[in-house]
Design an enzyme around this catalytic site. Sequence first.
Site, short mmCIF file in Angstrom:
data_model
loop_
_atom_site.label_atom_id
_atom_site.label_comp_id
_atom_site.label_asym_id
_atom_site.label_seq_id
_atom_site.Cartn_x
_atom_site.Cartn_y
_atom_site.Cartn_z
N CYS A 142 -0.06 3.81 2.66
CA CYS A 142 0.36 3.32 3.98
C CYS A 142 1.82 3.68 4.23
O CYS A 142 2.18 4.12 5.32
CB CYS A 142 0.18 1.80 4.08
SG CYS A 142 -1.52 1.25 3.85
N CYS A 191 0.83 -1.21 0.00
CA CYS A 191 0.00 0.00 0.00
C CYS A 191 0.87 1.26 0.00
O CYS A 191 1.54 1.56 0.99
CB CYS A 191 -0.92 -0.03 1.23
SG CYS A 191 -1.84 1.48 1.52
#
Length: 104
Positions: A32, A29
Amino acid sequence: MLQELESDNLGQVIKDNEKVVVQYGATWCGNCRIMKPKMKRLSKEYDGITFLYVDAEKLPESRKLAEVNNLPTFAVFNGGTLVNQIQTNKEDALKTLINEVADN
């Protein structure tokens, strides 16, 4: 200080700490990875709050403690109860969420 959860024991950590902020993320991600250093920096600005990073794919039981439909998801717990959560890549939104437990 931001701690990375190594085992699927978030429920116990939440019970053991009054105020907890969790970032649910994953290695693939991009947002993230962008938010993790911001979360780390914010963790140094608040006393009395436990900051955790949880790999949502590796720790499924910990993921169940919040409604993680998108990554990154940030969740705040107070007294063992989920207070609120958001999916965001904005630091200001994360600060607002953290302040929900910091002010209590």
